[in-house]
Design a protein around this motif. Sequence first.
Motif, short mmCIF file in Angstrom:
data_model
loop_
_atom_site.label_atom_id
_atom_site.label_comp_id
_atom_site.label_asym_id
_atom_site.label_seq_id
_atom_site.Cartn_x
_atom_site.Cartn_y
_atom_site.Cartn_z
N LEU A 1 29.35 -2.43 2.43
CA LEU A 1 29.79 -2.15 1.06
C LEU A 1 30.20 -0.69 0.88
O LEU A 1 31.22 -0.39 0.24
CB LEU A 1 28.69 -2.51 0.06
CG LEU A 1 28.43 -4.00 -0.15
CD1 LEU A 1 27.23 -4.22 -1.07
CD2 LEU A 1 29.67 -4.70 -0.73
N VAL A 2 29.41 0.24 1.43
CA VAL A 2 29.75 1.65 1.32
C VAL A 2 31.02 1.95 2.10
O VAL A 2 31.88 2.71 1.64
CB VAL A 2 28.58 2.54 1.81
CG1 VAL A 2 29.00 4.01 1.88
CG2 VAL A 2 27.38 2.39 0.89
N ARG A 3 31.16 1.34 3.25
CA ARG A 3 32.38 1.52 4.05
C ARG A 3 33.61 1.08 3.25
O ARG A 3 34.64 1.76 3.25
CB ARG A 3 32.25 0.72 5.34
CG ARG A 3 33.42 0.90 6.30
CD ARG A 3 33.24 0.05 7.55
NE ARG A 3 34.48 0.06 8.29
CZ ARG A 3 34.81 1.01 9.16
NH1 ARG A 3 33.99 2.01 9.41
NH2 ARG A 3 35.96 0.97 9.79
N ARG A 4 33.49 -0.05 2.56
CA ARG A 4 34.60 -0.53 1.74
C ARG A 4 34.89 0.44 0.60
O ARG A 4 36.06 0.73 0.30
CB ARG A 4 34.28 -1.92 1.18
CG ARG A 4 35.43 -2.51 0.37
CD ARG A 4 35.11 -3.89 -0.17
NE ARG A 4 34.07 -3.84 -1.19
CZ ARG A 4 33.67 -4.91 -1.88
NH1 ARG A 4 34.20 -6.10 -1.63
NH2 ARG A 4 32.73 -4.80 -2.79
N VAL B 1 35.02 9.09 9.03
CA VAL B 1 34.44 9.42 7.73
C VAL B 1 33.77 8.20 7.12
O VAL B 1 32.63 8.26 6.62
CB VAL B 1 35.51 9.98 6.76
CG1 VAL B 1 34.95 10.13 5.35
CG2 VAL B 1 36.03 11.32 7.27
N LYS B 2 34.46 7.07 7.14
CA LYS B 2 33.90 5.84 6.59
C LYS B 2 32.61 5.45 7.31
O LYS B 2 31.61 5.06 6.66
CB LYS B 2 34.92 4.69 6.70
CG LYS B 2 36.12 4.85 5.77
CD LYS B 2 36.98 3.60 5.73
CE LYS B 2 37.77 3.42 7.00
NZ LYS B 2 38.72 2.27 6.91
N SER B 3 32.61 5.56 8.62
CA SER B 3 31.44 5.17 9.40
C SER B 3 30.27 6.11 9.18
O SER B 3 29.12 5.68 9.07
CB SER B 3 31.80 5.14 10.89
OG SER B 3 32.81 4.19 11.15
N LEU B 4 30.54 7.42 9.09
CA LEU B 4 29.49 8.40 8.92
C LEU B 4 28.79 8.23 7.57
O LEU B 4 27.56 8.16 7.49
CB LEU B 4 30.07 9.81 9.04
CG LEU B 4 29.06 10.97 9.08
CD1 LEU B 4 29.60 12.11 9.93
CD2 LEU B 4 28.75 11.50 7.67
N VAL B 5 29.58 8.13 6.50
CA VAL B 5 29.00 7.99 5.16
C VAL B 5 28.27 6.65 5.03
O VAL B 5 27.15 6.58 4.49
CB VAL B 5 30.09 8.12 4.08
CG1 VAL B 5 29.50 7.87 2.69
CG2 VAL B 5 30.73 9.49 4.14
N ALA B 6 28.89 5.59 5.52
CA ALA B 6 28.28 4.26 5.41
C ALA B 6 27.01 4.16 6.25
O ALA B 6 26.00 3.59 5.80
CB ALA B 6 29.27 3.19 5.85
N ILE C 1 36.74 -5.75 11.73
CA ILE C 1 36.57 -6.77 10.70
C ILE C 1 35.82 -6.14 9.53
O ILE C 1 34.69 -5.68 9.69
CB ILE C 1 35.79 -7.99 11.24
CG1 ILE C 1 36.55 -8.60 12.43
CG2 ILE C 1 35.57 -9.03 10.15
CD1 ILE C 1 35.80 -9.72 13.13
N GLU C 2 36.43 -6.13 8.36
CA GLU C 2 35.84 -5.48 7.20
C GLU C 2 35.09 -6.50 6.33
O GLU C 2 35.18 -7.71 6.53
CB GLU C 2 36.92 -4.76 6.38
CG GLU C 2 37.70 -3.70 7.17
CD GLU C 2 36.89 -2.44 7.47
OE1 GLU C 2 35.67 -2.41 7.17
OE2 GLU C 2 37.47 -1.48 8.02
N TRP C 3 34.35 -5.97 5.34
CA TRP C 3 33.48 -6.78 4.49
C TRP C 3 34.23 -7.91 3.79
O TRP C 3 33.74 -9.03 3.70
CB TRP C 3 32.82 -5.87 3.47
CG TRP C 3 31.84 -6.52 2.55
CD1 TRP C 3 31.99 -6.75 1.21
CD2 TRP C 3 30.55 -7.04 2.89
NE1 TRP C 3 30.87 -7.37 0.70
CE2 TRP C 3 29.97 -7.55 1.71
CE3 TRP C 3 29.82 -7.11 4.07
CZ2 TRP C 3 28.70 -8.13 1.68
CZ3 TRP C 3 28.56 -7.69 4.04
CH2 TRP C 3 28.01 -8.19 2.86
#
Length: 316
Positions: A97-100, A111-116, A11-13
């Motif tokens: 928000l960063v993940r989005r 990648v999305k999870s690591l950066v976020a 489930i995304e933002w």
Amino acid sequence: MDADGRNIRIIEWDDLDKRKFYTFGILMTMSIRATVYPAALIRTRLQVQKGKSIYKGTFDALLKIVRAEGIPGLYRGFLANSFTLISGQFYVTTYELVRRHVSTYSSNNAVKSLVAGGSASLVAQTITVPIDVISQHLMIQGKGSGEMGRFRLPQKVQERGCFHLGGTRAIIVQIIKVDGLRGFYRGYIASLLTYIPNSAVWWPFYHFYAEQLSNHVPAHCPHLLLQAIAGPLAAATANVVTNPMDVVRTRLQVEGGLSILETVRSLLDEEGAWGFAKGLSARIISSIPTAIVIVVGYETLKKLSLRAELIDSRCW
């Protein structure tokens, strides 16, 4: 299986009703903190003590604290620590928000999870460190805790109990007198070096373990069960990686006076390499129920916070 090949739908933002998300989120966070706080207190005392001068281990510390201070002794500093509710909301908001934002550049979930996760910890720790400094000094106050740390509460404040704000005020005054306002950010860099990697490791491994589990169980197995198993596995992985810096961080914030490198050298001289494993068992033991509660709570929170038009339109 969803469009990008994952068996577990994330489930995304943009799928969330933000008003419900924040209301339920505050209640969930407070419940989690109340549940895991005793383990955090025990871990702090184990990491601050010299060798095994007071407590021999996690369960020995638990028994001695309860005998000397009662159950309330496990909640010393809890009122001050509860202000981390603010940083918790900043953490989840930054993460989502960063993940989005990263999703516009990469569809790779790791990648999305690591950066976020790393970004969320940077924001949250900036708010959390002053609260941690105060609450950790309160955690080590107690009848059976010896002379840990630099500051002691006056006897009359000690007698008022663990849930009185007088102790918080006394610690704040002592920190300002000795260190000034900078004292509230003692150990800030060590905190970033602990929690940014911890968060950056936890989220990718959480999604990795959940997806791997989903590939080896029957299709009808509830996603929430797989996520509840993946959470503790990810937490244990992150704890092993970051525990050495967590020991250094705790010592810096409670004892003061030394730099990160000087604290590392001092710990090596006093206790050898095993000194960096202090409190690890308490972290892992607490991380299992903590991770289950966080994962089940967070995933349930997001399901409860779905925008009304999405509740029946998709399978989560």
